[in-house]
Design a protein around this motif. Structure first.
Motif, PDB file in Angstrom:
ATOM      1  N   PRO A 214      -2.265 -14.040  -1.615  1.00  0.00           N
ATOM      2  CA  PRO A 214      -1.022 -13.960  -0.836  1.00  0.00           C
ATOM      3  C   PRO A 214       0.227 -13.852  -1.703  1.00  0.00           C
ATOM      4  O   PRO A 214       1.238 -13.321  -1.261  1.00  0.00           O
ATOM      5  CB  PRO A 214      -1.006 -15.263  -0.039  1.00  0.00           C
ATOM      6  CG  PRO A 214      -2.412 -15.739  -0.022  1.00  0.00           C
ATOM      7  CD  PRO A 214      -3.050 -15.225  -1.274  1.00  0.00           C
ATOM      8  N   GLU A 215       0.157 -14.328  -2.940  1.00  0.00           N
ATOM      9  CA  GLU A 215       1.314 -14.263  -3.829  1.00  0.00           C
ATOM     10  C   GLU A 215       1.589 -12.846  -4.331  1.00  0.00           C
ATOM     11  O   GLU A 215       2.650 -12.575  -4.873  1.00  0.00           O
ATOM     12  CB  GLU A 215       1.109 -15.177  -5.048  1.00  0.00           C
ATOM     13  CG  GLU A 215       0.957 -16.644  -4.710  1.00  0.00           C
ATOM     14  CD  GLU A 215      -0.459 -17.001  -4.275  1.00  0.00           C
ATOM     15  OE1 GLU A 215      -1.426 -16.364  -4.731  1.00  0.00           O
ATOM     16  OE2 GLU A 215      -0.594 -17.918  -3.457  1.00  0.00           O
ATOM     17  N   VAL A 216       0.628 -11.954  -4.193  1.00  0.00           N
ATOM     18  CA  VAL A 216       0.796 -10.580  -4.665  1.00  0.00           C
ATOM     19  C   VAL A 216       1.525  -9.793  -3.579  1.00  0.00           C
ATOM     20  O   VAL A 216       0.932  -9.310  -2.632  1.00  0.00           O
ATOM     21  CB  VAL A 216      -0.562  -9.920  -5.017  1.00  0.00           C
ATOM     22  CG1 VAL A 216      -0.362  -8.492  -5.492  1.00  0.00           C
ATOM     23  CG2 VAL A 216      -1.286 -10.736  -6.068  1.00  0.00           C
ATOM     24  N   THR A 217       2.831  -9.705  -3.752  1.00  0.00           N
ATOM     25  CA  THR A 217       3.686  -8.966  -2.817  1.00  0.00           C
ATOM     26  C   THR A 217       4.407  -7.866  -3.572  1.00  0.00           C
ATOM     27  O   THR A 217       4.456  -7.879  -4.813  1.00  0.00           O
ATOM     28  CB  THR A 217       4.734  -9.896  -2.175  1.00  0.00           C
ATOM     29  OG1 THR A 217       5.596 -10.383  -3.212  1.00  0.00           O
ATOM     30  CG2 THR A 217       4.086 -11.046  -1.430  1.00  0.00           C
ATOM     31  N   LEU A 218       4.996  -6.943  -2.843  1.00  0.00           N
ATOM     32  CA  LEU A 218       5.722  -5.859  -3.493  1.00  0.00           C
ATOM     33  C   LEU A 218       6.882  -6.412  -4.312  1.00  0.00           C
ATOM     34  O   LEU A 218       7.101  -5.988  -5.450  1.00  0.00           O
ATOM     35  CB  LEU A 218       6.230  -4.847  -2.465  1.00  0.00           C
ATOM     36  CG  LEU A 218       7.009  -3.665  -3.046  1.00  0.00           C
ATOM     37  CD1 LEU A 218       6.155  -2.891  -4.049  1.00  0.00           C
ATOM     38  CD2 LEU A 218       7.506  -2.765  -1.940  1.00  0.00           C
TER      39      LEU A 218
ATOM     40  N   ILE B 130      -7.470  -4.091  -9.440  1.00  0.00           N
ATOM     41  CA  ILE B 130      -6.316  -4.693  -8.767  1.00  0.00           C
ATOM     42  C   ILE B 130      -5.850  -3.787  -7.638  1.00  0.00           C
ATOM     43  O   ILE B 130      -5.575  -4.245  -6.526  1.00  0.00           O
ATOM     44  CB  ILE B 130      -5.174  -4.960  -9.767  1.00  0.00           C
ATOM     45  CG1 ILE B 130      -5.615  -5.976 -10.813  1.00  0.00           C
ATOM     46  CG2 ILE B 130      -3.921  -5.435  -9.036  1.00  0.00           C
ATOM     47  CD1 ILE B 130      -4.627  -6.168 -11.946  1.00  0.00           C
ATOM     48  N   VAL B 131      -5.783  -2.484  -7.908  1.00  0.00           N
ATOM     49  CA  VAL B 131      -5.398  -1.523  -6.876  1.00  0.00           C
ATOM     50  C   VAL B 131      -6.386  -1.599  -5.712  1.00  0.00           C
ATOM     51  O   VAL B 131      -5.991  -1.622  -4.539  1.00  0.00           O
ATOM     52  CB  VAL B 131      -5.329  -0.086  -7.446  1.00  0.00           C
ATOM     53  CG1 VAL B 131      -5.104   0.935  -6.339  1.00  0.00           C
ATOM     54  CG2 VAL B 131      -4.223   0.012  -8.491  1.00  0.00           C
TER      55      VAL B 131
ATOM     56  N   VAL C 210       0.838  -1.206   0.000  1.00  0.00           N
ATOM     57  CA  VAL C 210       0.000   0.000   0.000  1.00  0.00           C
ATOM     58  C   VAL C 210       0.871   1.253   0.000  1.00  0.00           C
ATOM     59  O   VAL C 210       0.615   2.219  -0.732  1.00  0.00           O
ATOM     60  CB  VAL C 210      -0.968   0.000   1.210  1.00  0.00           C
ATOM     61  CG1 VAL C 210      -1.668   1.337   1.356  1.00  0.00           C
ATOM     62  CG2 VAL C 210      -1.988  -1.122   1.065  1.00  0.00           C
ATOM     63  N   LYS C 211       1.945   1.240   0.799  1.00  0.00           N
ATOM     64  CA  LYS C 211       2.862   2.378   0.845  1.00  0.00           C
ATOM     65  C   LYS C 211       3.525   2.592  -0.516  1.00  0.00           C
ATOM     66  O   LYS C 211       3.660   3.726  -0.977  1.00  0.00           O
ATOM     67  CB  LYS C 211       3.929   2.141   1.911  1.00  0.00           C
ATOM     68  CG  LYS C 211       4.869   3.288   2.127  1.00  0.00           C
ATOM     69  CD  LYS C 211       5.850   2.975   3.243  1.00  0.00           C
ATOM     70  CE  LYS C 211       6.854   4.082   3.438  1.00  0.00           C
ATOM     71  NZ  LYS C 211       7.819   3.763   4.506  1.00  0.00           N
ATOM     72  N   ALA C 212       3.908   1.511  -1.182  1.00  0.00           N
ATOM     73  CA  ALA C 212       4.516   1.621  -2.510  1.00  0.00           C
ATOM     74  C   ALA C 212       3.524   2.193  -3.519  1.00  0.00           C
ATOM     75  O   ALA C 212       3.895   3.023  -4.362  1.00  0.00           O
ATOM     76  CB  ALA C 212       5.034   0.268  -2.969  1.00  0.00           C
ATOM     77  N   LEU C 213       2.268   1.754  -3.438  1.00  0.00           N
ATOM     78  CA  LEU C 213       1.234   2.308  -4.326  1.00  0.00           C
ATOM     79  C   LEU C 213       1.076   3.808  -4.100  1.00  0.00           C
ATOM     80  O   LEU C 213       0.991   4.591  -5.057  1.00  0.00           O
ATOM     81  CB  LEU C 213      -0.105   1.621  -4.075  1.00  0.00           C
ATOM     82  CG  LEU C 213      -0.384   0.340  -4.822  1.00  0.00           C
ATOM     83  CD1 LEU C 213      -1.656  -0.312  -4.293  1.00  0.00           C
ATOM     84  CD2 LEU C 213      -0.492   0.579  -6.312  1.00  0.00           C
ATOM     85  N   ALA C 214       1.039   4.217  -2.841  1.00  0.00           N
ATOM     86  CA  ALA C 214       0.887   5.642  -2.517  1.00  0.00           C
ATOM     87  C   ALA C 214       2.065   6.444  -3.062  1.00  0.00           C
ATOM     88  O   ALA C 214       1.879   7.520  -3.649  1.00  0.00           O
ATOM     89  CB  ALA C 214       0.769   5.824  -1.006  1.00  0.00           C
TER      90      ALA C 214
END
Length: 127
Positions: free
Chosen positions: A104-108, A93-94, A45-49
């Motif tokens: 769970p596989e969706v990680t940064l 997706i966002v 979430v922080k990376a998206l922001a």
């Protein structure tokens, strides 16, 4: 237990789970079929922001190049470019990432290094 039964000093509770690494931290993974609680991945979430903030700064003309912005932020331009790719994700997706319903596989780490060109619903949502 009934009211007349003495309370034991020790109670043993067995909970089936396994520990997995996710985004550099350890998490408990419940067995298949167990109900999943929504839990947002704060790193993702922080990376998206950051990605959307950087995109806005570039689009507004505040910075003319990624290299210039990366220098101000004190990070490598190549890392910034990979994070900026998160702004190209489909809105659903966002939303799944923000709601904590992504798989769970969706990680940064995976999103920065291994973003598939075609997404299938089962790959990124728990639904």
């Amino acid at each position: 237990m009934t009211r007349g039964t003495p309370i034991p000093e020790t109670v043993t509770l067995h909970v089936p789970f396994r520990v997995v690494k996710r985004g550099g931290r350890k998490e408990m993974q419940l067995p298949e079929g167990a109900s999943h609680t929504r839990r947002t991945d704060s790193t993702l979430v922080k990376a998206l922001a950051r990605a959307f903030r950087w995109k806005r700064m570039l689009e507004s003309g505040e910075f003319t190049t990624i290299a210039e912005l990366a220098e101000r932020e004190g990070i490598a331009p190549s890392y910034m470019t990979r994070v900026l790719r998160l702004t190209l994700l489909a809105p659903d997706i966002v939303e799944a990432i923000l709601d904590g319903t992504q798989a769970p596989e969706v990680t940064l780490a995976r999103m920065l290094n291994d973003v598939p060109l075609v997404w299938e619903r089962t790959e990124w949502r728990l639904d």
